[in-house]
Enzyme design. Structure first.
Site, PDB file in Angstrom:
ATOM      1  CD  GLU A 100      -2.802  -1.003   2.529  1.00  0.00           C
ATOM      2  OE1 GLU A 100      -3.388   0.086   2.688  1.00  0.00           O
ATOM      3  OE2 GLU A 100      -2.950  -1.971   3.297  1.00  0.00           O
ATOM      4  CE  LYS A 101      -1.849   5.013   3.930  1.00  0.00           C
ATOM      5  NZ  LYS A 101      -1.854   5.537   5.304  1.00  0.00           N
TER       6      LYS A 101
END
Length: 322
Positions: A146-147
């Site tokens: 993620e991110k």
């Protein structure tokens, strides 16, 4: 003589029933490791007792979060707890109770402390993950990308390269790649991840989207729309029929409310969808939230429910070949 024959037949039927029942339980437990293992995080709040949850819900497996960098390219629970500490004791308790675990690497928090960001190359990353696999004799691992890591082509390729190495070393290991989504399916970053997995021969078993925090309004409709987009992307990229693509696709939802509200009714709809298409994975974040409580700290769902209602739904999913 007829009575003896009847008794013999009855005994044989009873033996066959027991044998088949035992086999079915073993298949269910093994299958559940990948297909239906909700997330459980021992690192914050008031984590529930996994064995008590198993007894109350029938759940067979958990995905334990999260492995991060403890010291450079060295794995540790939440970046702090050693592999042979309390988490290992909990894994033993789960297995002694007839269950099993998947271990998740990464997560949404702790930017800069994920092994996929810290380890210098795919070989080093694979070695770090292998320590975790060996520590717990794992059947499956979950890479939650993620991110910043998800947004980095270099980090995506490093994770996929590490998974390719791990599959070569551990042919029976199941690998799960978890990433964010749009309501229509994977965005350009997600599409790249799937495409590169195919190009690199990473041999990912299940691509799993997280259909939440994506502006959903009707969570059943939007989750299924995202899943269908994922399936289409997998089918097109790997040039396989959609029937096969469903088995390489998964949903990891989020129970209760905060940015959106995912209700128990939605989970029953997800279960019907997963059963109808034999999805590779149906899970959610997280058992910690699966009780009344404050959703802003992931300590509860924020909606009216009994303890472990959402876990009970996931426990009913047993993916089988069509």
């Amino acid at each position: 003589m007829p009575k003896m024959r009847a008794l013999f037949i009855a005994l044989m039927i009873g033996w066959a029933f027991v044998a088949c029942g035992t086999h079915s339980q073993n298949v269910s437990r093994s299958t559940a490791v990948v297909t239906s293992s909700p997330y459980l995080f021992f690192g914050w709040g008031n984590p529930p007792d996994p064995v008590a949850v198993m007894k109350e819900t029938g759940i067979k497996a958990f995905t334990l979060a999260f492995i991060l960098s403890g010291n450079g390219c060295d794995p540790a629970w939440d970046g702090e707890r050693p592999l042979d500490g309390d988490d290992a004791a909990q894994i033993k308790r789960i297995r002694d109770a007839g269950g099993d675990v998947v271990v998740s690497m990464g997560g949404s928090a702790q930017e800069g402390r994920k092994l996929g960001e810290v380890c210098p190359n795919e070989q080093a990353l694979a070695n770090a993950y292998q320590k975790v696999i060996d520590a717990y004799q794992l059947k499956a691992i979950d890479i939650d990308i993620e991110k910043g890591e998800f947004e980095s082509p270099e980090a995506q390729d490093r994770e996929l390269g590490a998974l390719k190495i791990l599959k070569q070393r551990n042919p029976e290991l199941k690998t799960i790649m978890v990433f964010p989504t749009e309501r229509s399916g994977p965005d350009d970053l997600g599409k790249r991840l799937i495409r590169r997995a195919h190009e690199l021969g990473a041999n990912v078993d299940v691509f799993t989207i997280m259909p939440f925090s994506f502006g959903g309004t009707d969570m059943t409709r939007d989750t299924i729309s995202a899943a269908e987009g994922l399936v289409s992307e997998i089918a097109g990229t790997f040039a396989i029929p959609k029937k096969e693509a469903y088995q390489k696709a998964g949903i990891s939802s989020k129970n209760g409310g905060l940015e959106e509200t995912v209700r128990l009714e939605d989970f029953h709809n997800f279960l019907d969808y997963a059963n109808g298409h034999h999805l590779g994975r149906f899970t959610f974040w997280a058992v910690n939230r699966d009780r009344p409580g404050d959703p802003s700290h992931d300590a509860g769902s924020g909606i009216a429910q009994r303890d472990w209602d959402f876990t009970r739904v996931v426990a009913r999913y047993r993916a089988t070949e069509p």
